[in-house]
Design a protein around this motif. Sequence first.
Motif, PDB file in Angstrom:
ATOM      1  N   PRO A   1       0.985  -1.242  -0.151  1.00  0.00           N
ATOM      2  CA  PRO A   1      -0.096   0.164   0.165  1.00  0.00           C
ATOM      3  C   PRO A   1       0.985   1.238  -0.168  1.00  0.00           C
ATOM      4  CG  PRO A   1       0.022  -1.069   2.151  1.00  0.00           C
ATOM      5  CD  PRO A   1       0.598  -1.862   1.328  1.00  0.00           C
ATOM      6  N   GLY A   2       2.054   1.112   0.634  1.00  0.00           N
ATOM      7  CA  GLY A   2       3.122   2.426   0.536  1.00  0.00           C
ATOM      8  C   GLY A   2       3.336   2.877  -0.920  1.00  0.00           C
ATOM      9  N   ILE A   3       3.688   1.810  -1.617  1.00  0.00           N
ATOM     10  CA  ILE A   3       3.971   1.960  -3.173  1.00  0.00           C
ATOM     11  C   ILE A   3       2.921   2.445  -3.847  1.00  0.00           C
ATOM     12  CG2 ILE A   3       4.636   0.892  -5.126  1.00  0.00           C
ATOM     13  CD1 ILE A   3       6.904   1.281  -3.108  1.00  0.00           C
ATOM     14  N   ILE A   4       1.530   1.739  -3.478  1.00  0.00           N
ATOM     15  CA  ILE A   4       0.332   2.394  -4.293  1.00  0.00           C
ATOM     16  C   ILE A   4       0.271   4.099  -3.862  1.00  0.00           C
ATOM     17  CG2 ILE A   4      -2.100   2.314  -4.623  1.00  0.00           C
ATOM     18  CD1 ILE A   4      -0.699   0.029  -5.941  1.00  0.00           C
ATOM     19  N   PHE A   5       0.289   4.248  -2.656  1.00  0.00           N
ATOM     20  CA  PHE A   5       0.284   5.670  -2.228  1.00  0.00           C
ATOM     21  C   PHE A   5       1.355   6.609  -3.030  1.00  0.00           C
ATOM     22  CE2 PHE A   5       1.504   8.951   0.863  1.00  0.00           C
ATOM     23  CZ  PHE A   5       0.626   9.598   0.574  1.00  0.00           C
ATOM     24  N   TYR A   6       2.555   5.675  -3.005  1.00  0.00           N
ATOM     25  CA  TYR A   6       3.758   6.657  -3.363  1.00  0.00           C
ATOM     26  C   TYR A   6       3.395   6.962  -4.979  1.00  0.00           C
ATOM     27  CZ  TYR A   6       8.594   7.256  -4.991  1.00  0.00           C
ATOM     28  OH  TYR A   6       9.728   7.737  -5.368  1.00  0.00           O
ATOM     29  N   LEU A   7       2.994   6.110  -5.718  1.00  0.00           N
ATOM     30  CA  LEU A   7       2.588   6.458  -6.957  1.00  0.00           C
ATOM     31  C   LEU A   7       1.550   7.313  -7.210  1.00  0.00           C
ATOM     32  CD1 LEU A   7       2.488   2.629  -8.533  1.00  0.00           C
ATOM     33  CD2 LEU A   7       4.391   4.291  -8.618  1.00  0.00           C
ATOM     34  N   THR A   8       0.702   7.689  -6.316  1.00  0.00           N
ATOM     35  CA  THR A   8      -0.503   8.889  -6.501  1.00  0.00           C
ATOM     36  C   THR A   8       0.410  10.019  -6.271  1.00  0.00           C
ATOM     37  OG1 THR A   8      -0.963   9.045  -4.106  1.00  0.00           O
ATOM     38  CG2 THR A   8      -2.133   7.401  -5.289  1.00  0.00           C
ATOM     39  N   LEU A   9       1.422   9.962  -5.671  1.00  0.00           N
ATOM     40  CA  LEU A   9       2.563  11.262  -5.598  1.00  0.00           C
ATOM     41  C   LEU A   9       3.101  11.457  -6.732  1.00  0.00           C
ATOM     42  CD1 LEU A   9       4.015  10.749  -2.134  1.00  0.00           C
ATOM     43  CD2 LEU A   9       1.674  11.859  -2.699  1.00  0.00           C
ATOM     44  N   TRP A  10       3.025  10.705  -7.817  1.00  0.00           N
ATOM     45  CA  TRP A  10       4.020  10.945  -9.090  1.00  0.00           C
ATOM     46  C   TRP A  10       3.234  10.852 -10.214  1.00  0.00           C
ATOM     47  CZ3 TRP A  10       9.161  12.470  -9.178  1.00  0.00           C
ATOM     48  CH2 TRP A  10       9.676  12.393  -7.834  1.00  0.00           C
ATOM     49  N   PHE A  11       1.970  10.086 -10.286  1.00  0.00           N
ATOM     50  CA  PHE A  11       1.282  10.109 -11.386  1.00  0.00           C
ATOM     51  C   PHE A  11      -0.281  10.483 -11.494  1.00  0.00           C
ATOM     52  CE2 PHE A  11       4.600   6.724 -11.770  1.00  0.00           C
ATOM     53  CZ  PHE A  11       5.014   6.895 -12.854  1.00  0.00           C
ATOM     54  N   PRO A  12      -0.597  11.281 -12.411  1.00  0.00           N
ATOM     55  CA  PRO A  12      -1.876  11.671 -12.647  1.00  0.00           C
ATOM     56  C   PRO A  12      -2.872  10.452 -12.768  1.00  0.00           C
ATOM     57  CG  PRO A  12      -0.568  12.957 -13.929  1.00  0.00           C
ATOM     58  CD  PRO A  12       0.145  11.996 -13.567  1.00  0.00           C
ATOM     59  N   ALA A  13      -4.185  10.873 -12.334  1.00  0.00           N
ATOM     60  CA  ALA A  13      -5.058   9.716 -12.169  1.00  0.00           C
ATOM     61  C   ALA A  13      -5.499   8.808 -13.485  1.00  0.00           C
ATOM     62  CB  ALA A  13      -6.398  10.075 -11.634  1.00  0.00           C
ATOM     63  N   GLU A  14      -5.294   9.715 -14.510  1.00  0.00           N
ATOM     64  CA  GLU A  14      -5.747   9.161 -15.935  1.00  0.00           C
ATOM     65  C   GLU A  14      -4.528   8.136 -16.121  1.00  0.00           C
ATOM     66  OE1 GLU A  14      -5.880  11.469 -19.595  1.00  0.00           O
ATOM     67  OE2 GLU A  14      -5.074  13.070 -18.032  1.00  0.00           O
ATOM     68  N   TYR A  15      -3.519   7.956 -15.589  1.00  0.00           N
ATOM     69  CA  TYR A  15      -2.472   7.192 -15.870  1.00  0.00           C
ATOM     70  C   TYR A  15      -2.415   5.990 -14.927  1.00  0.00           C
ATOM     71  CZ  TYR A  15      -0.666  10.770 -19.113  1.00  0.00           C
ATOM     72  OH  TYR A  15      -0.649  11.892 -20.203  1.00  0.00           O
ATOM     73  N   ARG A  16      -3.054   5.784 -13.937  1.00  0.00           N
ATOM     74  CA  ARG A  16      -2.777   5.135 -12.850  1.00  0.00           C
ATOM     75  C   ARG A  16      -2.771   3.673 -13.065  1.00  0.00           C
ATOM     76  NH1 ARG A  16      -4.934   9.177  -8.283  1.00  0.00           N
ATOM     77  NH2 ARG A  16      -3.239  10.716  -8.443  1.00  0.00           N
ATOM     78  N   ALA A  17      -4.105   3.021 -13.861  1.00  0.00           N
ATOM     79  CA  ALA A  17      -4.271   1.845 -14.051  1.00  0.00           C
ATOM     80  C   ALA A  17      -3.073   1.356 -14.698  1.00  0.00           C
ATOM     81  CB  ALA A  17      -5.542   1.671 -14.849  1.00  0.00           C
TER      82      ALA A  17
END
Length: 440
Positions: free
Chosen positions: A131-147
């Motif tokens: 979950p730390g990495i999932i949260f970390y990715l939200t700090l770097w990637f806009p929502a439309e790129y996350r999947a």
Amino acid sequence: MNNLEVTTLTKVTSRLVPFLIVCYFIAYLDRVNVGFAALTMNQDLGLSQTAYGFGAGIFFLAYFLFEVPSNLMLERFGARKWIARIMLSWGLLSGLMAFIPDIGRATGLGSENTFYLIRVLLGVAEAGFFPGIIFYLTLWFPAEYRARIVGYFMAAIPLSTVIGAPISGYLLGLHGLGSLAGWQWLFVIEALPAIVLSVVVFFYLTDRPADAHWLEASERDWLAERLRLEQKQREAVREYTVGQALINPRVIGLSLVYFGAVATNYGLGFFLPQIVKAFGLTTFMTTVVSALPYAVGTVAMVWWGRRSDRKTERRFHTAIPLFLAAAGIALSTVLDDPTLKMLAFCLAGFGIFSCLPVFWTLPTAFLSGAAAACGIAVINSIGNLAGFAGPFAMGWIKDHTGSYTGGLLLLAGLGVIAMGIVLSLSHDDALERAPAPVAK
């Protein structure tokens, strides 16, 4: 999409994603390699299927208890320091699995209780990593790129089996080298990369875009502003506190969805090598054949995540794979032919893994900041209780019926329930679309 956006996200992706894939590959391999070790370890330690299933799954009880605190610590201290700590501690404990007989004799606990103890400590050590990495990715990637980004990252799950299975099979063949059995060599050798990578993480990861000196100033500014506007867009609808995220009905609902998804994954994964072994294959060929559903899952995870981003649709892109996972697992129980049974497991692999990257766009679409760190950890911790319940139920049912059929049907049923829940939950796709254009 402007050139600045393309350049910035290409740099961020190439800098962070391959490295995080390697880290998660090692994490997941250290978590599930007990399934391959069990091919010879269970007999050496005198473990019944129930005892093995309990020990394999008890990892997740400790994981559950420490998940939320760990993720809040990551949000406070930064990913670089906290993920390095996690990797070092789990690497050391994973290596200790090799010495269960010695520890059991020295402490008087015996092999079975020592197996349980180390699995508990491993759960404590690894809590917060995913979950730390999932949260970390939200700090770097806009929502439309996350999947797609989460799909790339989580491809490490099936890849850890596709690549790790034959490696584990080879290591099991080292039986008698020195004074260690093959399963002991497996734990020792596969623990070393986590220890080494813990040092690399400390010096390589960057906590937030503002600290990314490997980006141009204009790129840092664009990314920070884009993410700020997205957070503002979410908070305009509803801004959640940590306490509100803990009890939010959608967070609880998503936790139950993830419980079903995780049950199909771990319940099958911990026992698939033993199911395949019954085909009459050698230990090495068992590990190779067991990797086939994961090879399918690797491709499915990346393709399906990109498709979900392209369509900007999440609920059905989560529900359909859950149905396929359940259908594949259920179908395997009525097929006796090994080839047809493996095709059913490959269908299940497609469903199990393709739903995961899309699923994680659901909570991050309405949560942000510390509430996102908390909500993601809650979902992951409750969902991963299935990592205990699934393997334990599979082992218990096998011991009491002599067959894996009942356990597999239970997993399929949980997958169907998860599908129903995700279809009943609301999701605002508009929150994942780009906000007003960011000034260049």
